[in-house]
Design a protein around this motif. Structure first.
Motif, PDB file in Angstrom:
ATOM      1  N   LEU A  19      20.995   0.569  56.322  1.00  0.00           N
ATOM      2  CA  LEU A  19      21.642  -0.945  57.208  1.00  0.00           C
ATOM      3  C   LEU A  19      22.435  -1.669  56.283  1.00  0.00           C
ATOM      4  O   LEU A  19      23.439  -2.287  56.746  1.00  0.00           O
ATOM      5  N   ILE A  20      21.746  -2.077  54.693  1.00  0.00           N
ATOM      6  CA  ILE A  20      22.435  -2.930  54.116  1.00  0.00           C
ATOM      7  C   ILE A  20      23.798  -2.178  53.721  1.00  0.00           C
ATOM      8  O   ILE A  20      24.859  -2.747  53.794  1.00  0.00           O
ATOM      9  N   GLU A  21      23.840  -0.971  53.241  1.00  0.00           N
ATOM     10  CA  GLU A  21      25.161  -0.203  53.018  1.00  0.00           C
ATOM     11  C   GLU A  21      26.166  -0.075  53.976  1.00  0.00           C
ATOM     12  O   GLU A  21      27.398  -0.115  53.772  1.00  0.00           O
ATOM     13  N   ALA A  22      25.524  -0.046  55.176  1.00  0.00           N
ATOM     14  CA  ALA A  22      26.562   0.077  56.409  1.00  0.00           C
ATOM     15  C   ALA A  22      27.075  -1.136  56.728  1.00  0.00           C
ATOM     16  O   ALA A  22      28.245  -1.302  57.239  1.00  0.00           O
ATOM     17  N   SER A  23      26.590  -2.258  56.273  1.00  0.00           N
ATOM     18  CA  SER A  23      27.185  -3.667  56.389  1.00  0.00           C
ATOM     19  C   SER A  23      28.199  -4.201  55.411  1.00  0.00           C
ATOM     20  O   SER A  23      28.894  -5.310  55.482  1.00  0.00           O
ATOM     21  N   ILE A  24      28.267  -3.334  54.243  1.00  0.00           N
ATOM     22  CA  ILE A  24      29.191  -3.775  53.242  1.00  0.00           C
ATOM     23  C   ILE A  24      30.613  -3.249  53.810  1.00  0.00           C
ATOM     24  O   ILE A  24      31.024  -2.178  54.280  1.00  0.00           O
ATOM     25  N   ARG A  25      31.587  -4.257  53.816  1.00  0.00           N
ATOM     26  CA  ARG A  25      32.991  -4.220  54.295  1.00  0.00           C
ATOM     27  C   ARG A  25      33.789  -3.443  53.504  1.00  0.00           C
ATOM     28  O   ARG A  25      33.525  -3.053  52.315  1.00  0.00           O
ATOM     29  N   ASN A  26      34.501  -2.473  54.167  1.00  0.00           N
ATOM     30  CA  ASN A  26      35.482  -1.550  53.671  1.00  0.00           C
ATOM     31  C   ASN A  26      36.588  -2.263  53.207  1.00  0.00           C
ATOM     32  O   ASN A  26      37.294  -3.336  53.854  1.00  0.00           O
ATOM     33  N   PRO A  27      36.819  -2.288  51.736  1.00  0.00           N
ATOM     34  CA  PRO A  27      37.646  -3.218  51.197  1.00  0.00           C
ATOM     35  C   PRO A  27      39.107  -2.609  51.334  1.00  0.00           C
ATOM     36  O   PRO A  27      40.064  -3.561  51.404  1.00  0.00           O
ATOM     37  N   ASN A  28      39.315  -1.751  52.146  1.00  0.00           N
ATOM     38  CA  ASN A  28      40.672  -1.416  52.679  1.00  0.00           C
ATOM     39  C   ASN A  28      41.104  -2.367  53.673  1.00  0.00           C
ATOM     40  O   ASN A  28      42.247  -1.930  54.174  1.00  0.00           O
ATOM     41  N   TRP A  29      40.338  -2.634  54.442  1.00  0.00           N
ATOM     42  CA  TRP A  29      40.392  -3.459  55.521  1.00  0.00           C
ATOM     43  C   TRP A  29      40.203  -5.155  55.524  1.00  0.00           C
ATOM     44  O   TRP A  29      39.938  -5.720  56.167  1.00  0.00           O
ATOM     45  N   GLU A  30      40.501  -5.442  54.088  1.00  0.00           N
ATOM     46  CA  GLU A  30      40.307  -6.963  53.684  1.00  0.00           C
ATOM     47  C   GLU A  30      41.451  -7.703  54.350  1.00  0.00           C
ATOM     48  O   GLU A  30      41.070  -8.844  54.316  1.00  0.00           O
ATOM     49  N   LEU A  31      42.279  -7.314  55.174  1.00  0.00           N
ATOM     50  CA  LEU A  31      43.208  -8.052  55.663  1.00  0.00           C
ATOM     51  C   LEU A  31      42.582  -8.757  57.111  1.00  0.00           C
ATOM     52  O   LEU A  31      42.818  -9.987  57.314  1.00  0.00           O
ATOM     53  N   LEU A  32      41.552  -8.074  57.377  1.00  0.00           N
ATOM     54  CA  LEU A  32      40.823  -8.356  58.581  1.00  0.00           C
ATOM     55  C   LEU A  32      39.560  -8.793  58.431  1.00  0.00           C
ATOM     56  O   LEU A  32      39.006  -9.752  59.320  1.00  0.00           O
ATOM     57  N   TYR A  33      38.661  -8.271  57.360  1.00  0.00           N
ATOM     58  CA  TYR A  33      37.416  -8.492  57.272  1.00  0.00           C
ATOM     59  C   TYR A  33      36.955  -9.433  56.020  1.00  0.00           C
ATOM     60  O   TYR A  33      37.922  -9.482  55.252  1.00  0.00           O
ATOM     61  N   PRO A  34      36.026 -10.389  55.970  1.00  0.00           N
ATOM     62  CA  PRO A  34      35.562 -10.949  54.792  1.00  0.00           C
ATOM     63  C   PRO A  34      35.361  -9.862  53.851  1.00  0.00           C
ATOM     64  O   PRO A  34      35.208  -8.896  53.975  1.00  0.00           O
ATOM     65  N   THR A  35      35.260 -10.492  52.534  1.00  0.00           N
ATOM     66  CA  THR A  35      35.023  -9.571  51.368  1.00  0.00           C
ATOM     67  C   THR A  35      33.586  -9.847  51.080  1.00  0.00           C
ATOM     68  O   THR A  35      33.126 -10.830  50.720  1.00  0.00           O
ATOM     69  N   THR A  36      32.851  -8.443  50.818  1.00  0.00           N
ATOM     70  CA  THR A  36      31.422  -8.764  50.518  1.00  0.00           C
ATOM     71  C   THR A  36      31.343  -8.512  49.056  1.00  0.00           C
ATOM     72  O   THR A  36      31.795  -7.902  48.448  1.00  0.00           O
ATOM     73  N   ARG A  37      30.458  -9.636  48.814  1.00  0.00           N
ATOM     74  CA  ARG A  37      30.122 -10.068  47.400  1.00  0.00           C
ATOM     75  C   ARG A  37      28.891 -10.121  46.694  1.00  0.00           C
ATOM     76  O   ARG A  37      28.543 -10.171  45.741  1.00  0.00           O
ATOM     77  N   LEU A  38      28.013 -10.287  47.853  1.00  0.00           N
ATOM     78  CA  LEU A  38      26.650 -10.571  47.214  1.00  0.00           C
ATOM     79  C   LEU A  38      25.492 -10.028  48.422  1.00  0.00           C
ATOM     80  O   LEU A  38      25.988  -9.897  49.654  1.00  0.00           O
ATOM     81  N   ILE A  39      24.515  -9.595  47.881  1.00  0.00           N
ATOM     82  CA  ILE A  39      23.216  -9.308  48.534  1.00  0.00           C
ATOM     83  C   ILE A  39      22.119 -10.209  48.201  1.00  0.00           C
ATOM     84  O   ILE A  39      21.860 -10.376  47.132  1.00  0.00           O
ATOM     85  N   CYS A  40      21.264 -10.777  49.318  1.00  0.00           N
ATOM     86  CA  CYS A  40      20.190 -11.602  48.979  1.00  0.00           C
ATOM     87  C   CYS A  40      19.089 -10.818  49.464  1.00  0.00           C
ATOM     88  O   CYS A  40      18.873 -10.555  50.408  1.00  0.00           O
ATOM     89  N   LEU A  41      17.841 -11.096  48.692  1.00  0.00           N
ATOM     90  CA  LEU A  41      16.739 -10.371  49.124  1.00  0.00           C
ATOM     91  C   LEU A  41      15.770 -11.832  48.831  1.00  0.00           C
ATOM     92  O   LEU A  41      16.004 -12.852  48.200  1.00  0.00           O
ATOM     93  N   GLU A  42      14.575 -11.739  49.472  1.00  0.00           N
ATOM     94  CA  GLU A  42      13.599 -12.724  49.523  1.00  0.00           C
ATOM     95  C   GLU A  42      12.278 -12.506  49.024  1.00  0.00           C
ATOM     96  O   GLU A  42      11.813 -11.482  50.099  1.00  0.00           O
ATOM     97  N   ASN A  43      11.619 -12.739  48.025  1.00  0.00           N
ATOM     98  CA  ASN A  43      10.212 -12.131  47.647  1.00  0.00           C
ATOM     99  C   ASN A  43       9.420 -13.212  47.179  1.00  0.00           C
ATOM    100  O   ASN A  43       9.700 -13.865  46.021  1.00  0.00           O
ATOM    101  N   THR A  44       8.405 -13.699  47.663  1.00  0.00           N
ATOM    102  CA  THR A  44       7.725 -13.167  49.112  1.00  0.00           C
ATOM    103  C   THR A  44       8.563 -13.395  50.032  1.00  0.00           C
ATOM    104  O   THR A  44       9.297 -14.618  50.083  1.00  0.00           O
ATOM    105  N   HIS A  45       8.376 -12.763  51.279  1.00  0.00           N
ATOM    106  CA  HIS A  45       9.328 -13.060  52.450  1.00  0.00           C
ATOM    107  C   HIS A  45       8.387 -14.089  53.424  1.00  0.00           C
ATOM    108  O   HIS A  45       7.425 -13.656  54.071  1.00  0.00           O
ATOM    109  N   ALA A  46       8.724 -15.157  53.414  1.00  0.00           N
ATOM    110  CA  ALA A  46       8.242 -16.136  54.352  1.00  0.00           C
ATOM    111  C   ALA A  46       7.831 -15.799  55.455  1.00  0.00           C
ATOM    112  O   ALA A  46       6.658 -15.850  56.198  1.00  0.00           O
ATOM    113  N   ASN A  47       8.806 -15.588  56.419  1.00  0.00           N
ATOM    114  CA  ASN A  47       8.825 -15.257  57.772  1.00  0.00           C
ATOM    115  C   ASN A  47       8.108 -13.860  58.304  1.00  0.00           C
ATOM    116  O   ASN A  47       7.979 -13.588  59.462  1.00  0.00           O
TER     117      ASN A  47
END
Length: 294
Positions: A120-148
């Motif tokens: 699901l993370i990989e599927a959420s990465i934007r296609n750079p070929n569509w940068e005219l329409l989409y934001p540009t993915t630059r970062l992934i964030c994890l949380e450890n430990t995961h509070a919620n």
């Protein structure tokens, strides 16, 4: 009869120990905005060493630390960060990455164990070929430990897989490690291994480690140079911060080793107060998380 009240609202309501107060009173200080506070240098270097990173930077709070890291990695407004839909950055930090940084959050469902499915993370990465329409993915964030997710720990193996995915797509990885020492203690691993895949890490001193104020962010020398400028812009540049950093050094030296006993007591409390008899999640530092976990 003397009555003692134990405040279990959170691991953030601790009081400085006598050794912390003494260290604060006797701290060697100078002007940190001018880059001259020796106690700040000691703390930043110590945290960076423990995390296996090149450099560190003291910040007033975990929220500011996470914000700085996102802003450094996403320098261009309109960048996008992939993060959990139940993560602290997304829910509890006042939308700062969008409000102050113009960074677009793209959420992925957090599982019960705090992870996000790699697919699901990989599927959420934007296609750079569509940068005219989409934001540009630059970062992934994890949380450890995961509070919620009840203080669940993310494993070395999982974190490394996310790191590999980030590198595959030319992205950066940030870990919100507010309670990363709890995770390392519960999993029985060196904390360096939990963050070896990360480009930046936030470490809180004022939660399970018991210091009164502050966090440290770590990363490469170049990253921290940029982070220092962003900290100044956000109003986080302070003067004689060695007074605060001295307590953080004591927390690292004296309290990391006590986390194992903290976890043991938390499990006893869960069993006695809540009748919990099943396997407890690996790192649950306070009573609020017990309630969430069950």
């Amino acid at each position: 009869m003397v009555t003692t009240t134990v405040d279990l609202r959170s691991d953030t309501v601790t009081k400085p120990t006598e050794s912390m107060r003494a260290a604060m009173a006797n701290a060697e200080v100078d002007d940190d905005v001018l880059g001259s506070d020796p106690t700040a240098f000691r703390l930043e270097a110590e945290v960076a060493k423990k995390m296996g990173k090149e450099a560190g930077l003291f910040v007033p709070s975990g929220t500011m630390g996470n914000l700085i890291c996102v802003l450094v990695h996403c320098e261009i407004r309109g960048s996008e960060v992939i993060l959990g839909d139940n993560s602290h950055i997304h829910i509890y930090e006042n939308g700062g990455i969008a409000t102050l940084g113009g960074v677009h959050p793209r959420t992925v469902k957090n599982n019960d164990d705090g992870t996000m499915d790699i697919e699901l993370i990989e599927a959420s990465i934007r296609n750079p070929n569509w940068e005219l329409l989409y934001p540009t993915t630059r970062l992934i964030c994890l949380e450890n430990t995961h509070a919620n997710s009840g203080g669940r720990c993310l494993s070395v193996e999982y974190t490394d897989k996310v790191g590999e995915l980030a590198k595959k797509h030319g992205l950066k990885l940030h870990i919100d490690g507010a309670r990363i020492f709890n995770a390392a203690t519960a999993l029985g691993v060196d904390v360096k291994l939990l963050v070896q895949a990360a480009d930046s890490v936030l470490v809180c001193l004022s939660k399970g480690l018991g210091a009164p104020v502050g966090s440290v962010i770590v990363g490469s020398e170049g990253f921290i140079t940029k982070a220092r400028r962003v900290r100044k812009a956000l109003g986080g540049g302070m003067r004689q911060i060695g007074i605060l950093c001295a307590a953080g050094l004591v927390a690292l030296q004296e309290n990391v080793g006590k986390l194992k006993e903290d976890h043991k007591k938390t499990k006893v409390l869960a069993a006695e107060a809540f009748g919990v008899q099943k396997n407890f999640p690996p790192a649950v530092p306070n009573i609020a998380f017990i309630c969430q976990a069950f």
